[in-house]
Design a protein around this motif. Structure first.
Motif: not given
Length: 499
Positions: A381-386, A399-405, A426-428, A435-437
């Motif tokens: 977990r990392k702040g608004g990135d979820g 590479t970065y993969y954000l908002h994972l469940s 939809s975390t963060g 997915l925010d890639f």
């Protein structure tokens, strides 16, 4: 003449009757007349006698002819009767022989029917197939097949000695086979695609063993045309979604199967297919060659190996189809909902700020894959990135993969290209599942949609002859110039590494 004599006599009577000579003459004339009458009567008698003899002779001839004709008729009649009797005897003999043959044939058919009935009783099996229910054990599953308590207990005990029943999987099939009389013959639990738990009743209890399932491998050609999605097109061709996934991975370096596929696209591939003796698909081996036509552009792939012996796909000219990165971090069906931008209005923060990634709209739980091989630097977990996964790749790429469940890897782990590392969520700071890639090169974030991906090395010169042989083997099949035979799966691909 007689009339003349009579006239003469009358004349004499009239002229000389009274003369003595006349009387004499009259007597003479009378004598002559009497003689003539006698002769006349004798002639008539002779005539009628001759006529009678003639008539008698005619009658005799007719009688003889009648007798001769009657004899011939009798002989013909006798011959006809003889022929009829002979024919009747033949017919009667044939009927008797045929009745005898019919009786023998009937008896033979009866014996055959008895043998067939016995064969059916001994060998014909009527299967009942059910899937292993979730949360049930082997014994409770058998009870639903109508087995007695004793049969369930004995079969379970025997099965436990051959296989750990705690490893039963929900969804695997259990088959109970019975004879036509309803007698229990065997119980089969399918452990996996290649093994079967086989339980058989004995005079005392049951026996059980794990058997190999007979499987044959063939090289086959699969082709189809897209109407809506690659998944559906592959299933329409009679194959499973696994083939669609693998086909997308092969061409995933050149095509984004979320956005690039179009209606009318075609595919064709040569692959190894494992089947049971019943013809049911047991699984798939390697895809030996593949072709995908997208909007008039054809992409081809041939399975070969690199210099290290690792499996890889190449174009017909020997150039590597594989690049350092895949074209998408998702496997299928996600549209781009937000692009890379230096200034984008944030839907939650309500301010303009840089959006240094690409958003893919997808349902929660959609698998997320790493676009390239590398090492996991961060997973958590990392702040608004979820929930986020951060991976370092070769040549300075990250590479970065954000908002994972869900996160399926951990920091320090090495991952291969295409490995599933998490699930869409939809975390963060997120308004919905997506997915925010993001991708960066040497610390600078880059626009993944326009980024040229670095290719891998082509076929090595020392391997070119081997590659040419593989190309000549599979390209005719891929292009439909020849039809595949029932070849074994040990097909030549020049592949020496792992599958």
């Amino acid at each position: 003449m007689r009339r003349k004599r009579v006239i003469c006599s009358m004349a004499i009577d009239k002229e000389v009757w009274n003369h003595p000579l006349g009387q004499l003459s009259a007597r003479i004339a009378a004598s002559i007349d009497a003689h003539e009458n006698l002769r006349h009567n004798q002639s008539r008698a002779l005539f009628w006698s001759n006529q009678k003899r003639c008539n008698n002779r005619a009658e005799q001839r007719k009688e003889r002819q009648s007798r001769d004709s009657g004899g011939r008729v009798n002989r013909l009649l006798a011959f006809g009767v003889g022929v009829t009797l002979a024919a009747g005897a033949v017919v009667v003999g044939y009927s008797i022989q045929r009745r005898s043959n019919t009786a023998q044939e009937f008896q033979r058919q009866v014996e055959l029917a008895k043998m067939e009935a016995e064969r059916i009783r001994q060998s014909v099996i009527l299967p009942t197939v059910k899937r292993m229910p979730a949360g049930e054990n082997f014994a409770s599953a058998l009870q639903k097949f109508g087995l007695s308590t004793e049969q369930v207990t004995d079969a379970t005990m025997a099965a436990q000695h051959a296989f750990n029943l705690r490893q039963l999987r929900a969804g695997n099939t259990i088959t109970v086979n019975r004879s036509v009389e309803g007698r229990l013959r065997e119980i089969n639990y399918k452990i996996d695609a290649e093994r079967m738990l086989h339980v058989v009743p004995q005079q005392q209890g049951f026996s059980a063993e794990v058997q190999e399932i007979p499987i044959r491998s063939v090289v086959t050609v699969v082709n189809g045309q897209l109407e809506d999605s690659l998944f559906n097109a592959v299933e329409e061709a009679g194959e499973s979604a696994e083939v669609a996934m693998r086909l997308a991975q092969i061409f995933g370096y050149d095509l984004d199967f979320y956005t690039d596929p179009r209606r009318g696209d075609t595919f064709r591939l040569v692959l190894e297919k494992r089947t049971y003796l019943t013809g049911e698909t047991a699984g798939y081996g390697r895809i030996l060659a593949a072709e995908y036509a997208n909007g008039g552009q054809k992409y081809e792939a041939l399975l070969f190996h690199d210099e290290r012996g690792q499996s890889a796909y190449y174009r017909a000219d020997g150039k590597s189809l594989q690049k350092a990165f895949l074209r998408s971090p998702l496997k299928f069906g996600a549209p781009v909902t937000s692009h890379f931008s230096k200034s984008r209005f944030h839907p939650i923060l309500k301010t303009y700020r840089a959006h240094l990634g690409t958003d893919y709209g997808a349902p929660v739980g959609t698998p997320v894959q790493t676009i390239g091989s590398g090492g996991v630097l961060f997973a958590g977990r990392k702040g608004g990135d979820g929930n986020m996964v951060h991976i370092a790749h070769s040549n300075g790429y990250e590479t970065y993969y954000l908002h994972l469940s869900r996160i399926l890897v951990h920091a320090g782990e090495h991952v291969e290209i295409g490995k599933t590392i998490g699930m869409v969520g939809s975390t963060g700071l997120a308004t919905g599942p997506h997915l925010d890639f993001r991708i960066a090169k040497k610390g600078q974030f880059r626009n993944f949609e326009t980024l040229g991906l670095p290719p891998s090395e082509p076929v090595a010169k020392k391997n070119w002859t081997e590659f040419a042989a593989v190309r000549e083997k599979w390209l005719p099949l891929l292009h439909g110039d020849v039809q595949p035979g029932l070849e074994t799966a040990q097909a030549q691909t020049g592949e020496t590494g792992k599958k």
